[in-house]
Scaffold this motif. Structure first.
Motif, mmCIF file in Angstrom:
data_model
loop_
_atom_site.group_PDB
_atom_site.id
_atom_site.type_symbol
_atom_site.label_atom_id
_atom_site.label_comp_id
_atom_site.label_asym_id
_atom_site.label_seq_id
_atom_site.Cartn_x
_atom_site.Cartn_y
_atom_site.Cartn_z
ATOM 1 N N GLU A 79 0.816 -1.219 0.000
ATOM 2 C CA GLU A 79 0.000 0.000 0.000
ATOM 3 C C GLU A 79 0.853 1.273 0.000
ATOM 4 O O GLU A 79 0.314 2.376 -0.029
ATOM 5 N N GLU A 80 2.178 1.099 0.070
ATOM 6 C CA GLU A 80 3.136 2.216 0.106
ATOM 7 C C GLU A 80 2.838 3.175 1.251
ATOM 8 O O GLU A 80 2.845 4.398 1.091
ATOM 9 N N ILE A 81 2.576 2.599 2.435
ATOM 10 C CA ILE A 81 2.290 3.399 3.628
ATOM 11 C C ILE A 81 3.578 3.546 4.434
ATOM 12 O O ILE A 81 4.161 2.557 4.886
ATOM 13 N N VAL A 82 4.014 4.782 4.572
ATOM 14 C CA VAL A 82 5.267 5.101 5.256
ATOM 15 C C VAL A 82 4.958 5.981 6.468
ATOM 16 O O VAL A 82 4.098 6.859 6.407
ATOM 17 N N GLY A 83 5.689 5.723 7.560
ATOM 18 C CA GLY A 83 5.544 6.562 8.746
ATOM 19 C C GLY A 83 4.269 6.323 9.531
ATOM 20 O O GLY A 83 3.786 7.215 10.226
ATOM 21 N N GLU A 84 3.720 5.121 9.424
ATOM 22 C CA GLU A 84 2.481 4.786 10.135
ATOM 23 C C GLU A 84 2.595 3.370 10.686
ATOM 24 O O GLU A 84 2.727 2.413 9.927
ATOM 25 N N VAL A 85 2.595 3.248 12.002
ATOM 26 C CA VAL A 85 2.690 1.938 12.642
ATOM 27 C C VAL A 85 1.301 1.305 12.689
ATOM 28 O O VAL A 85 0.300 1.993 12.878
ATOM 29 N N VAL A 86 1.252 -0.003 12.443
ATOM 30 C CA VAL A 86 0.001 -0.758 12.547
ATOM 31 C C VAL A 86 0.240 -1.888 13.547
ATOM 32 O O VAL A 86 1.207 -2.642 13.426
ATOM 33 N N VAL A 87 -0.644 -1.968 14.554
ATOM 34 C CA VAL A 87 -0.535 -2.961 15.626
ATOM 35 C C VAL A 87 -1.761 -3.869 15.571
ATOM 36 O O VAL A 87 -2.888 -3.399 15.648
ATOM 37 N N VAL A 88 -1.517 -5.178 15.424
ATOM 38 C CA VAL A 88 -2.603 -6.159 15.490
ATOM 39 C C VAL A 88 -2.506 -6.838 16.849
ATOM 40 O O VAL A 88 -1.479 -7.411 17.198
ATOM 41 N N THR A 89 -3.583 -6.747 17.617
ATOM 42 C CA THR A 89 -3.632 -7.300 18.969
ATOM 43 C C THR A 89 -4.481 -8.558 18.960
ATOM 44 O O THR A 89 -5.555 -8.586 18.359
ATOM 45 N N ARG A 90 -3.958 -9.608 19.627
ATOM 46 C CA ARG A 90 -4.698 -10.872 19.719
ATOM 47 C C ARG A 90 -4.790 -11.311 21.174
ATOM 48 O O ARG A 90 -3.796 -11.310 21.899
ATOM 49 N N TRP A 91 -6.006 -11.673 21.560
ATOM 50 C CA TRP A 91 -6.226 -12.308 22.855
ATOM 51 C C TRP A 91 -6.508 -13.769 22.542
ATOM 52 O O TRP A 91 -7.523 -14.096 21.927
ATOM 53 N N PHE A 92 -5.584 -14.654 22.926
ATOM 54 C CA PHE A 92 -5.663 -16.076 22.609
ATOM 55 C C PHE A 92 -6.894 -16.699 23.252
ATOM 56 O O PHE A 92 -7.179 -16.489 24.424
ATOM 57 N N GLY A 93 -7.622 -17.482 22.455
ATOM 58 C CA GLY A 93 -8.863 -18.075 22.933
ATOM 59 C C GLY A 93 -8.770 -19.537 23.316
ATOM 60 O O GLY A 93 -9.783 -20.174 23.575
ATOM 61 N N GLY A 94 -7.557 -20.101 23.343
ATOM 62 C CA GLY A 94 -7.404 -21.484 23.778
ATOM 63 C C GLY A 94 -7.252 -22.501 22.664
ATOM 64 O O GLY A 94 -6.926 -23.653 22.926
ATOM 65 N N VAL A 95 -7.514 -22.092 21.415
ATOM 66 C CA VAL A 95 -7.373 -23.010 20.284
ATOM 67 C C VAL A 95 -6.327 -22.441 19.330
ATOM 68 O O VAL A 95 -6.430 -21.285 18.899
ATOM 69 N N LYS A 96 -5.320 -23.253 19.014
ATOM 70 C CA LYS A 96 -4.294 -22.794 18.061
ATOM 71 C C LYS A 96 -4.908 -22.686 16.673
ATOM 72 O O LYS A 96 -5.643 -23.570 16.244
ATOM 73 N N LEU A 97 -4.595 -21.599 15.984
ATOM 74 C CA LEU A 97 -5.185 -21.327 14.678
ATOM 75 C C LEU A 97 -4.325 -21.793 13.514
ATOM 76 O O LEU A 97 -4.772 -21.762 12.368
ATOM 77 N N GLY A 98 -3.086 -22.200 13.781
ATOM 78 C CA GLY A 98 -2.198 -22.613 12.694
ATOM 79 C C GLY A 98 -2.019 -21.493 11.689
ATOM 80 O O GLY A 98 -1.912 -20.324 12.053
ATOM 81 N N GLY A 99 -2.023 -21.819 10.410
ATOM 82 C CA GLY A 99 -1.833 -20.828 9.348
ATOM 83 C C GLY A 99 -2.956 -19.805 9.256
ATOM 84 O O GLY A 99 -2.767 -18.719 8.709
ATOM 85 N N ASP A 100 -4.116 -20.152 9.809
ATOM 86 C CA ASP A 100 -5.233 -19.200 9.773
ATOM 87 C C ASP A 100 -4.916 -17.921 10.532
ATOM 88 O O ASP A 100 -5.507 -16.874 10.274
ATOM 89 N N ARG A 101 -3.974 -17.989 11.479
ATOM 90 C CA ARG A 101 -3.646 -16.778 12.255
ATOM 91 C C ARG A 101 -3.120 -15.676 11.336
ATOM 92 O O ARG A 101 -3.366 -14.497 11.576
#
Length: 118
Positions: A79-101
């Motif tokens: 997307e050519e986005i410069v100077g902008e941090v993106v944070v993805v937050t996850r609260w684990f629900g007890g089941v591993k998601l594998g590649g779906d994560r």
């Protein structure tokens, strides 16, 4: 700052995405630290983030979610986005998601990108 909470859930894991302008690696770390002042985010399993600094330097942090920072970074590069941090937050629900994560991380970043376009 854009902050989207409760945007996605998968097998018990819950996700949020946040982002904002930063100029340095220290700014990005401070952004995440400020986000984690909210106890909800501090207790999250992962706060994965990435940014392309204004000088073109890519910076990422997986925060224990191996490979997730690179997923965010690739999307920022596309997307050519410069100077902008993106944070993805996850609260684990007890089941591993594998590649779906990785798909969930991509989904969160897409939602952030849509929100910033207004």
């Amino acid at each position: 700052m854009i902050q989207l909470e409760g945007i996605l859930s998968d097998r018990g894991s819950k996700y949020a995405v946040s982002g904002g302008a930063v100029a340095t690696r220290e700014d990005a770390a401070a952004f995440v630290k400020a986000l984690c002042r909210n106890k909800k985010y501090a207790k999250a399993t992962h706060n994965t983030w990435a940014v392309i600094l204004p000088d073109g330097t890519p910076v990422k942090n997986d925060d224990g979610e191996a490979g997730a920072g690179m997923v965010i970074l690739r999307m920022l590069e596309r997307e050519e986005i410069v100077g902008e941090v993106v944070v993805v937050t996850r609260w684990f629900g007890g089941v591993k998601l594998g590649g779906d994560r990785f798909r969930r991380v991509q989904d969160c970043v897409r939602m952030y990108l849509d929100a910033r376009k207004g």
